[in-house]
Design a protein around this motif. Structure first.
Motif, PDB file in Angstrom:
ATOM      1  N   ASP A 125       0.855  -1.188   0.000  1.00  0.00           N
ATOM      2  CA  ASP A 125       0.000   0.000   0.000  1.00  0.00           C
ATOM      3  C   ASP A 125       0.893   1.240   0.000  1.00  0.00           C
ATOM      4  O   ASP A 125       0.977   1.978   0.972  1.00  0.00           O
ATOM      5  CB  ASP A 125      -0.923  -0.018   1.216  1.00  0.00           C
ATOM      6  CG  ASP A 125      -1.954   1.104   1.168  1.00  0.00           C
ATOM      7  OD1 ASP A 125      -2.327   1.514   0.054  1.00  0.00           O
ATOM      8  OD2 ASP A 125      -2.372   1.559   2.237  1.00  0.00           O
ATOM      9  N   TRP A 145       2.136   4.636  -2.358  1.00  0.00           N
ATOM     10  CA  TRP A 145       1.691   5.535  -3.424  1.00  0.00           C
ATOM     11  C   TRP A 145       2.832   6.463  -3.781  1.00  0.00           C
ATOM     12  O   TRP A 145       3.709   6.733  -2.955  1.00  0.00           O
ATOM     13  CB  TRP A 145       0.481   6.332  -2.943  1.00  0.00           C
ATOM     14  CG  TRP A 145      -0.675   5.451  -2.568  1.00  0.00           C
ATOM     15  CD1 TRP A 145      -0.799   4.712  -1.415  1.00  0.00           C
ATOM     16  CD2 TRP A 145      -1.824   5.184  -3.340  1.00  0.00           C
ATOM     17  NE1 TRP A 145      -1.985   4.016  -1.442  1.00  0.00           N
ATOM     18  CE2 TRP A 145      -2.639   4.285  -2.603  1.00  0.00           C
ATOM     19  CE3 TRP A 145      -2.286   5.622  -4.584  1.00  0.00           C
ATOM     20  CZ2 TRP A 145      -3.852   3.824  -3.068  1.00  0.00           C
ATOM     21  CZ3 TRP A 145      -3.511   5.164  -5.047  1.00  0.00           C
ATOM     22  CH2 TRP A 145      -4.282   4.271  -4.293  1.00  0.00           C
ATOM     23  N   GLN A 177      -0.101  14.588   3.469  1.00  0.00           N
ATOM     24  CA  GLN A 177      -0.184  13.133   3.666  1.00  0.00           C
ATOM     25  C   GLN A 177       0.762  12.347   2.769  1.00  0.00           C
ATOM     26  O   GLN A 177       1.064  11.190   3.040  1.00  0.00           O
ATOM     27  CB  GLN A 177      -1.611  12.644   3.399  1.00  0.00           C
ATOM     28  CG  GLN A 177      -2.613  13.045   4.429  1.00  0.00           C
ATOM     29  CD  GLN A 177      -4.008  12.513   4.099  1.00  0.00           C
ATOM     30  OE1 GLN A 177      -4.197  11.710   3.191  1.00  0.00           O
ATOM     31  NE2 GLN A 177      -4.985  12.979   4.845  1.00  0.00           N
ATOM     32  N   LEU A 179       2.592   8.123   2.606  1.00  0.00           N
ATOM     33  CA  LEU A 179       2.065   7.123   1.678  1.00  0.00           C
ATOM     34  C   LEU A 179       3.147   6.462   0.830  1.00  0.00           C
ATOM     35  O   LEU A 179       2.910   5.445   0.196  1.00  0.00           O
ATOM     36  CB  LEU A 179       1.038   7.775   0.736  1.00  0.00           C
ATOM     37  CG  LEU A 179      -0.164   8.440   1.387  1.00  0.00           C
ATOM     38  CD1 LEU A 179      -0.999   9.168   0.347  1.00  0.00           C
ATOM     39  CD2 LEU A 179      -1.001   7.407   2.119  1.00  0.00           C
TER      40      LEU A 179
END
Length: 161
Positions: A33, A35, A130, A134
């Protein structure tokens, strides 16, 4: 064989929509997970600005963006030891990147990650703050630098300034 010492020339794009959110995508070749923002290599003798716009089109299927800002210098990151020698034909220890902030001029329907040579399996818009949380751990420091360098520029796009 000696470890590579060179960095691969690369561009990165901080694509910002009219709500001030930043585009991130999940790579096809990484089931974690994790990004990232669009990025890619610079061709021989290619101007980094041209490369950034080309990479955007190649990776997310749209060129509906304008450059708002670019990094003054180059940002470098090293690959983790287990990836050195496996990436980019083993020629590079990491990447040196010129980063660009771009204002997205299109609509979400203009983004199509199912390109000729797809790199991503999913995408979304997130607050810039954020993004470092990520990313894969070995790029986290770089993304923190980008947040510190371009945070105000990104906020300005979201407010229409």
């Amino acid at each position: 064989m000696a470890a590579p010492t060179a960095y691969r020339p690369n561009v990165g794009v901080i694509l910002v929509n009219r709500d001030g959110l930043v585009f991130v995508a999940a790579r096809l070749d990484n089931p974690a997970d994790a990004w990232q923002m669009p990025q890619g290599g610079i061709d021989k003798d290619e101007d980094p600005r041209v490369a950034a716009l080309r990479e955007l089109e190649e990776e997310i299927g749209t060129g509906k963006a304008e450059i708002v800002a670019e990094s003054e210098g180059w940002h470098e990151y090293d690959l983790p030891p287990e990836l050195v020698g496996r990436m980019w034909g083993g020629k590079y220890r990491g990447q040196k990147q010129k980063w660009f902030v771009m204002r997205f001029l299109g609509k979400d329907k203009d983004i199509d990650i199912h390109t000729k040579h797809p790199e991503f399996r999913d995408w979304k818009w997130v607050p810039f703050e954020q993004v470092p949380d990520l990313i894969v751990p070995f790029k986290r420091d770089l993304y923190q630098e980008l947040l510190a360098t371009f945070g105000e520029v990104v906020k300005g796009i979201g407010t229409g300034a």
